[in-house]
Scaffold this motif. Structure first.
Motif, PDB file in Angstrom:
ATOM      1  N   SER A   6      78.584 -22.652  20.924  1.00 60.34           N
ATOM      2  CA  SER A   6      79.480 -21.535  21.202  1.00 60.34           C
ATOM      3  C   SER A   6      80.895 -21.853  20.720  1.00 60.34           C
ATOM      4  N   HIS A   7      81.750 -20.820  20.757  1.00 66.77           N
ATOM      5  CA  HIS A   7      83.165 -21.026  20.447  1.00 66.77           C
ATOM      6  C   HIS A   7      83.792 -21.910  21.524  1.00 66.77           C
ATOM      7  N   LEU A   8      84.700 -22.765  21.107  1.00 60.05           N
ATOM      8  CA  LEU A   8      85.451 -23.572  22.065  1.00 60.05           C
ATOM      9  C   LEU A   8      86.478 -22.692  22.756  1.00 60.05           C
ATOM     10  N   ASP A   9      86.499 -22.752  24.075  1.00 61.42           N
ATOM     11  CA  ASP A   9      87.557 -22.096  24.837  1.00 61.42           C
ATOM     12  C   ASP A   9      88.846 -22.849  24.512  1.00 61.42           C
ATOM     13  N   LYS A  10      89.883 -22.142  24.044  1.00 65.59           N
ATOM     14  CA  LYS A  10      91.131 -22.786  23.601  1.00 65.59           C
ATOM     15  C   LYS A  10      91.771 -23.644  24.694  1.00 65.59           C
ATOM     16  N   LEU A  11      91.472 -23.358  25.958  1.00 67.96           N
ATOM     17  CA  LEU A  11      92.002 -24.182  27.044  1.00 67.96           C
ATOM     18  C   LEU A  11      91.411 -25.594  27.014  1.00 67.96           C
ATOM     19  N   ARG A  12      90.272 -25.751  26.319  1.00 69.99           N
ATOM     20  CA  ARG A  12      89.616 -27.056  26.237  1.00 69.99           C
ATOM     21  C   ARG A  12      90.027 -27.834  24.986  1.00 69.99           C
ATOM     22  N   LEU A  13      90.967 -27.301  24.202  1.00 65.86           N
ATOM     23  CA  LEU A  13      91.402 -27.983  22.990  1.00 65.86           C
ATOM     24  C   LEU A  13      91.939 -29.398  23.271  1.00 65.86           C
ATOM     25  N   PRO A  14      92.741 -29.622  24.318  1.00 66.31           N
ATOM     26  CA  PRO A  14      93.189 -31.000  24.593  1.00 66.31           C
ATOM     27  C   PRO A  14      92.020 -31.961  24.846  1.00 66.31           C
ATOM     28  N   LEU A  15      90.975 -31.498  25.504  1.00 68.51           N
ATOM     29  CA  LEU A  15      89.785 -32.318  25.717  1.00 68.51           C
ATOM     30  C   LEU A  15      89.135 -32.655  24.379  1.00 68.51           C
ATOM     31  N   LEU A  16      89.043 -31.668  23.486  1.00 70.96           N
ATOM     32  CA  LEU A  16      88.449 -31.915  22.177  1.00 70.96           C
ATOM     33  C   LEU A  16      89.288 -32.920  21.384  1.00 70.96           C
ATOM     34  N   HIS A  17      90.605 -32.850  21.504  1.00 66.09           N
ATOM     35  CA  HIS A  17      91.483 -33.829  20.837  1.00 66.09           C
ATOM     36  C   HIS A  17      91.117 -35.247  21.284  1.00 66.09           C
ATOM     37  N   LYS A  18      90.904 -35.422  22.576  1.00 65.37           N
ATOM     38  CA  LYS A  18      90.546 -36.733  23.121  1.00 65.37           C
ATOM     39  C   LYS A  18      89.200 -37.189  22.557  1.00 65.37           C
ATOM     40  N   ILE A  19      88.238 -36.284  22.493  1.00 65.61           N
ATOM     41  CA  ILE A  19      86.910 -36.617  21.968  1.00 65.61           C
ATOM     42  C   ILE A  19      87.005 -37.000  20.495  1.00 65.61           C
ATOM     43  N   TYR A  20      87.816 -36.263  19.732  1.00 65.83           N
ATOM     44  CA  TYR A  20      88.005 -36.595  18.316  1.00 65.83           C
ATOM     45  C   TYR A  20      88.646 -37.977  18.169  1.00 65.83           C
ATOM     46  N   LYS A  21      89.642 -38.257  18.976  1.00 62.60           N
ATOM     47  CA  LYS A  21      90.333 -39.543  18.885  1.00 62.60           C
ATOM     48  C   LYS A  21      89.357 -40.703  19.085  1.00 62.60           C
ATOM     49  N   GLU A  22      88.389 -40.519  19.971  1.00 58.78           N
ATOM     50  CA  GLU A  22      87.404 -41.558  20.266  1.00 58.78           C
ATOM     51  C   GLU A  22      86.281 -41.629  19.233  1.00 58.78           C
ATOM     52  N   ASN A  23      85.959 -40.504  18.580  1.00 58.87           N
ATOM     53  CA  ASN A  23      84.765 -40.435  17.748  1.00 58.87           C
ATOM     54  C   ASN A  23      85.012 -40.180  16.266  1.00 58.87           C
ATOM     55  N   TYR A  24      86.142 -39.595  15.944  1.00 54.69           N
ATOM     56  CA  TYR A  24      86.434 -39.251  14.554  1.00 54.69           C
ATOM     57  C   TYR A  24      87.951 -39.153  14.405  1.00 54.69           C
ATOM     58  N   PRO A  25      88.629 -40.325  14.469  1.00 54.90           N
ATOM     59  CA  PRO A  25      90.096 -40.351  14.528  1.00 54.90           C
ATOM     60  C   PRO A  25      90.798 -39.640  13.373  1.00 54.90           C
ATOM     61  N   SER A  26      90.191 -39.583  12.202  1.00 51.18           N
ATOM     62  CA  SER A  26      90.865 -38.926  11.070  1.00 51.18           C
ATOM     63  C   SER A  26      90.784 -37.402  11.150  1.00 51.18           C
TER      64      SER A  26
END
Length: 143
Positions: A6-26
């Protein structure tokens, strides 16, 4: 485990940033992109980011969390791509070793001369640094 795409709820964008930092930093998810997530038990397992231009979509990135790689979650995300596209074409640049994955998921190789101008300049910027990138195209189906 029940998986949802599904589409990411924009309120969860900070959570996704954290997940990216841990899994795909670039990778850097941005609020202006359309972000599609695959989740299991309300936990984000992966994401694909799509930028829309006047004449096409551009798959800017895709990420699956490290501990769930190799489970076909990326293919499951791409299987749903058609549902999230409003335009006929979606382009993707990828490193040559990833091309086979995209080709198995309904993308085709295309030549640089066949991509929209807005993507040519983006491809030039990436490859002028010496990076080799394949150009792939996904065509939306009307199902």
């Amino acid at each position: 485990m029940n998986l949802t795409v599904s589409h990411l709820d924009k309120l969860r964008l900070p959570l996704l940033h954290k997940i990216y930092k841990e899994n795909y930093p670039s990778g850097k998810p941005k609020g202006k992109e359309e972000i599609i997530v695959i989740e299991g038990d309300k936990k984000i397992l992966g994401a694909m980011r799509i930028k829309t231009y006047e004449e096409c979509h551009f798959l800017t990135g895709m990420m699956i969390i490290k501990e769930r790689r190799g489970e076909s979650l990326g293919s499951q995300l791409l299987f749903k791509l058609n549902e999230f596209l409003s335009l006929e074409h979606c382009y993707c640049f990828c490193e040559p070793q990833l091309s086979e994955f995209y080709l198995k998921n309904d993308f085709i190789h295309i030549d640089k001369k066949n991509i929209p101008h807005v993507l040519k300049s983006k491809h030039d910027r990436y490859t002028n640094t010496g990076k080799e990138l394949d150009i792939l195209l996904y065509k939306k189906t009307n199902n």
